[in-house]
Design a protein around this motif. Structure first.
Motif, PDB file in Angstrom:
ATOM      1  N   MET A  66      47.265 -31.771 103.750  1.00 31.97           N
ATOM      2  CA  MET A  66      45.872 -31.527 103.372  1.00 31.97           C
ATOM      3  C   MET A  66      45.712 -31.692 101.858  1.00 31.97           C
ATOM      4  SD  MET A  66      43.533 -28.163 104.152  1.00 31.97           S
ATOM      5  CE  MET A  66      41.811 -28.112 103.679  1.00 31.97           C
ATOM      6  N   THR A  67      44.657 -32.400 101.460  1.00 30.10           N
ATOM      7  CA  THR A  67      44.422 -32.650 100.043  1.00 30.10           C
ATOM      8  C   THR A  67      44.001 -31.382  99.327  1.00 30.10           C
ATOM      9  OG1 THR A  67      43.703 -34.892 100.608  1.00 30.10           O
ATOM     10  CG2 THR A  67      43.184 -34.093  98.413  1.00 30.10           C
ATOM     11  N   ALA A  68      44.605 -31.144  98.173  1.00 33.72           N
ATOM     12  CA  ALA A  68      44.283 -29.946  97.404  1.00 33.72           C
ATOM     13  C   ALA A  68      42.874 -30.045  96.834  1.00 33.72           C
ATOM     14  CB  ALA A  68      45.301 -29.770  96.283  1.00 33.72           C
ATOM     15  N   ASP A  69      42.265 -28.875  96.659  1.00 38.03           N
ATOM     16  CA  ASP A  69      40.925 -28.808  96.082  1.00 38.03           C
ATOM     17  C   ASP A  69      41.007 -29.208  94.609  1.00 38.03           C
ATOM     18  OD1 ASP A  69      38.347 -28.321  95.380  1.00 38.03           O
ATOM     19  OD2 ASP A  69      38.370 -26.166  95.804  1.00 38.03           O
ATOM     20  N   PRO A  70      40.253 -30.241  94.186  1.00 33.91           N
ATOM     21  CA  PRO A  70      40.346 -30.685  92.791  1.00 33.91           C
ATOM     22  C   PRO A  70      39.575 -29.793  91.817  1.00 33.91           C
ATOM     23  CG  PRO A  70      38.713 -32.000  93.926  1.00 33.91           C
ATOM     24  CD  PRO A  70      39.307 -31.071  94.958  1.00 33.91           C
ATOM     25  N   VAL A  71      38.694 -28.918  92.341  1.00 32.79           N
ATOM     26  CA  VAL A  71      37.850 -28.099  91.469  1.00 32.79           C
ATOM     27  C   VAL A  71      38.703 -27.013  90.807  1.00 32.79           C
ATOM     28  CG1 VAL A  71      35.884 -26.523  91.332  1.00 32.79           C
ATOM     29  CG2 VAL A  71      35.780 -28.533  92.826  1.00 32.79           C
ATOM     30  N   VAL A  72      38.766 -27.060  89.479  1.00 28.95           N
ATOM     31  CA  VAL A  72      39.519 -26.067  88.717  1.00 28.95           C
ATOM     32  C   VAL A  72      38.643 -24.869  88.380  1.00 28.95           C
ATOM     33  CG1 VAL A  72      40.818 -25.650  86.587  1.00 28.95           C
ATOM     34  CG2 VAL A  72      40.988 -27.865  87.742  1.00 28.95           C
ATOM     35  N   ASP A  73      37.394 -25.133  88.002  1.00 28.04           N
ATOM     36  CA  ASP A  73      36.471 -24.059  87.646  1.00 28.04           C
ATOM     37  C   ASP A  73      35.050 -24.587  87.761  1.00 28.04           C
ATOM     38  OD1 ASP A  73      35.429 -21.677  86.851  1.00 28.04           O
ATOM     39  OD2 ASP A  73      36.392 -21.615  84.880  1.00 28.04           O
ATOM     40  N   CYS A  74      34.145 -23.708  88.158  1.00 35.21           N
ATOM     41  CA  CYS A  74      32.732 -24.060  88.242  1.00 35.21           C
ATOM     42  C   CYS A  74      31.922 -22.806  87.907  1.00 35.21           C
ATOM     43  CB  CYS A  74      32.374 -24.576  89.644  1.00 35.21           C
ATOM     44  SG  CYS A  74      30.627 -24.994  89.837  1.00 35.21           S
ATOM     45  N   ALA A  75      31.004 -22.957  86.971  1.00 30.32           N
ATOM     46  CA  ALA A  75      30.243 -21.781  86.551  1.00 30.32           C
ATOM     47  C   ALA A  75      28.867 -22.203  86.043  1.00 30.32           C
ATOM     48  CB  ALA A  75      30.991 -21.015  85.461  1.00 30.32           C
ATOM     49  N   ILE A  76      27.957 -21.229  86.083  1.00 27.34           N
ATOM     50  CA  ILE A  76      26.620 -21.394  85.521  1.00 27.34           C
ATOM     51  C   ILE A  76      26.565 -20.651  84.194  1.00 27.34           C
ATOM     52  CG2 ILE A  76      24.167 -20.875  85.833  1.00 27.34           C
ATOM     53  CD1 ILE A  76      24.590 -21.039  88.835  1.00 27.34           C
ATOM     54  N   TYR A  77      25.975 -21.286  83.180  1.00 26.07           N
ATOM     55  CA  TYR A  77      25.818 -20.659  81.871  1.00 26.07           C
ATOM     56  C   TYR A  77      24.331 -20.598  81.534  1.00 26.07           C
ATOM     57  CZ  TYR A  77      30.817 -21.411  81.450  1.00 26.07           C
ATOM     58  OH  TYR A  77      32.180 -21.386  81.665  1.00 26.07           O
ATOM     59  N   VAL A  78      23.835 -19.392  81.336  1.00 24.09           N
ATOM     60  CA  VAL A  78      22.429 -19.163  80.985  1.00 24.09           C
ATOM     61  C   VAL A  78      22.403 -18.497  79.616  1.00 24.09           C
ATOM     62  CG1 VAL A  78      20.264 -18.053  81.614  1.00 24.09           C
ATOM     63  CG2 VAL A  78      21.793 -18.922  83.414  1.00 24.09           C
ATOM     64  N   ASP A  79      21.740 -19.138  78.664  1.00 25.89           N
ATOM     65  CA  ASP A  79      21.697 -18.661  77.273  1.00 25.89           C
ATOM     66  C   ASP A  79      23.108 -18.491  76.708  1.00 25.89           C
ATOM     67  OD1 ASP A  79      18.911 -18.620  77.241  1.00 25.89           O
ATOM     68  OD2 ASP A  79      18.848 -16.576  78.048  1.00 25.89           O
ATOM     69  N   GLY A  80      24.014 -19.355  77.162  1.00 24.80           N
ATOM     70  CA  GLY A  80      25.381 -19.336  76.656  1.00 24.80           C
ATOM     71  C   GLY A  80      26.293 -18.329  77.319  1.00 24.80           C
ATOM     72  N   VAL A  81      25.771 -17.552  78.269  1.00 22.03           N
ATOM     73  CA  VAL A  81      26.566 -16.509  78.929  1.00 22.03           C
ATOM     74  C   VAL A  81      26.901 -16.958  80.342  1.00 22.03           C
ATOM     75  CG1 VAL A  81      26.630 -14.112  79.689  1.00 22.03           C
ATOM     76  CG2 VAL A  81      25.466 -14.718  77.557  1.00 22.03           C
ATOM     77  N   ARG A  82      28.154 -16.792  80.714  1.00 18.83           N
ATOM     78  CA  ARG A  82      28.601 -17.198  82.042  1.00 18.83           C
ATOM     79  C   ARG A  82      28.088 -16.239  83.103  1.00 18.83           C
ATOM     80  NH1 ARG A  82      34.351 -19.590  83.894  1.00 18.83           N
ATOM     81  NH2 ARG A  82      34.178 -19.259  86.138  1.00 18.83           N
ATOM     82  N   ASP A  83      27.540 -16.792  84.175  1.00 17.74           N
ATOM     83  CA  ASP A  83      27.130 -15.990  85.326  1.00 17.74           C
ATOM     84  C   ASP A  83      28.393 -15.498  86.027  1.00 17.74           C
ATOM     85  OD1 ASP A  83      26.247 -15.030  87.818  1.00 17.74           O
ATOM     86  OD2 ASP A  83      24.559 -16.417  87.856  1.00 17.74           O
ATOM     87  N   PRO A  84      28.565 -14.193  86.181  1.00 18.10           N
ATOM     88  CA  PRO A  84      29.802 -13.669  86.773  1.00 18.10           C
ATOM     89  C   PRO A  84      29.985 -14.022  88.248  1.00 18.10           C
ATOM     90  CG  PRO A  84      28.208 -11.903  86.468  1.00 18.10           C
ATOM     91  CD  PRO A  84      27.629 -13.105  85.800  1.00 18.10           C
ATOM     92  N   GLN A  85      28.913 -14.412  88.904  1.00 17.07           N
ATOM     93  CA  GLN A  85      29.012 -14.731  90.330  1.00 17.07           C
ATOM     94  C   GLN A  85      29.684 -16.092  90.514  1.00 17.07           C
ATOM     95  OE1 GLN A  85      25.355 -14.271  92.486  1.00 17.07           O
ATOM     96  NE2 GLN A  85      26.098 -15.314  94.320  1.00 17.07           N
ATOM     97  N   ALA A  86      30.527 -16.194  91.547  1.00 17.69           N
ATOM     98  CA  ALA A  86      31.220 -17.451  91.845  1.00 17.69           C
ATOM     99  C   ALA A  86      30.315 -18.345  92.690  1.00 17.69           C
ATOM    100  CB  ALA A  86      32.521 -17.171  92.587  1.00 17.69           C
ATOM    101  N   TYR A  87      30.250 -19.615  92.351  1.00 15.00           N
ATOM    102  CA  TYR A  87      29.424 -20.576  93.075  1.00 15.00           C
ATOM    103  C   TYR A  87      30.247 -21.834  93.366  1.00 15.00           C
ATOM    104  CZ  TYR A  87      25.295 -17.969  91.383  1.00 15.00           C
ATOM    105  OH  TYR A  87      24.361 -17.000  91.112  1.00 15.00           O
TER     106      TYR A  87
END
Length: 332
Positions: free
Chosen positions: A1-22
């Motif tokens: 099975m192919t490994a997931d290529p996504v290392v990190d994904c995040a939303i930044y609002v006003d420069g602050v990272r949204d703590p919720q995982a998406y």
């Protein structure tokens, strides 16, 4: 099975990272629904199917997607619709004890950046291209991230060019080592010179083509705010410094390669003269011995009481005379 290529994904609002995982699809949907912030998606070595799925979500052009999968691209900057696509070659110095004991001095990889109005996607190829530390550093400076996704593009370019400067410093030590070996020793090993020049050329292929893309980013353009373009000027200046040093290394190694080749040729000529001299000294006794080995019946000196000693004396005299002449002319 192919490994997931996504290392990190995040939303930044006003420069602050949204703590919720998406997931990246949900993250982009939320940003566009709220009209706030941007998505930063980090991907490592995706295959065609994985990159195609990402492209379908973000609306990436198929030619850029192909480049991101295949890699091995020259540094470049292209515009596909509303998406800016930039390719950067990464370079890392490979530690080694000596040039004679290694087969590699620099290792290369690639980083591709897709920049849109509300997203930035970094696609990495190679082990020396990690961006996690850079992401954490930017997250500690929300004022910068609040400017938008173009800040990430600048941070990636700055990190890549800073790595060039480190490699250039390390190569300086290797160039000095080669210079001492070529001009300081009696015997020259030309292989390390070829190795280092090949690695310098590889380094040059990574950094020199990046000049034009960076210059385009320093000029007025619709992709970057003025304050970000100002920072790109600094990156461009650093790249100019690297290119100058790499050009100097290339020219210096070319000269040393010619000098080493000339020195090897001189060594070979010296060796050939020595071999020729010893062969000439061996030829006279061999010829005399060959004559007396033909077993003729009528050779008057064979019956002479002192014949053996006289012939040996003649052999020694001829060899001594030849040795003296060869020594006089620097052949021995």
């Amino acid at each position: 099975m192919t490994a997931d290529p996504v290392v990190d994904c995040a939303i930044y609002v006003d420069g602050v990272r949204d703590p919720q995982a998406y997931g990246y699809a949900d993250a982009l949907a939320k940003v566009r629904e709220t009209g706030e912030g941007f998505v930063w998606l980090g991907v490592h070595a995706p295959d065609t199917l994985q990159m195609t799925d990402i492209a379908s979500v973000f609306g990436l052009h198929e030619l850029a997607v192909e480049d991101a999968v295949v890699a091995h691209q020259r540094p470049k900057l292209e515009m596909y619709g509303e998406t800016l696509f930039m390719v950067l070659r990464t370079v890392a110095y490979v530690d080694h004890d000596s040039l004679a004991s290694t087969a590699e001095v620099v290792s290369t990889g690639e980083i591709m950046v897709f920049l849109g109005e509300d997203y930035v996607i970094t696609v990495r190829h190679g082990e020396q291209t990690e961006l996690a530390s850079m992401r954490h550093r930017l997250e500690e400076n929300p004022t910068a991230l609040a400017i938008g996704p173009s800040v990430v593009l600048h941070a990636v370019a700055d990190r890549v060019v800073d790595a060039y400067l480190v490699v250039a410093e390390e190569l300086d030590t290797d160039v000095v080592e080669i210079e001492q070996a070529v001009f300081g020793g009696a015997v020259v090993d030309i292989d390390p010179v070829y190795l280092l020049r090949r690695e310098v050329i590889e380094f040059r292929r990574a950094c020199t083509p990046l000049t034009i893309p960076l210059q385009r980013l320093t000029m007025p353009n619709p992709w970057l705010p003025d304050e970000v373009r100002t920072y790109f000027r600094d990156v461009s200046d650093h790249l100019t410094t690297v290119n100058d040093r790499v050009m100097d290394y290339d020219n210096l190694l070319s000269s040393m390669l010619d000098s080493a080749a000339a020195k090897v040729g001189i060594q070979q000529n010296t060796d050939m003269r020595k071999i020729t001299a010893w062969a000439a000294m061996a030829a006279a006794p061999t010829m005399i011995a060959g004559i007396y080995g033909m077993n003729f019946k009528h050779m008057p000196e064979l019956d002479w009481h002192y014949g053996y000693f006289v012939i040996l004396g003649i052999m020694v005299a001829i060899c001594a005379l030849l040795w003296r002449n060869f020594r006089k002319h620097g052949w021995l």
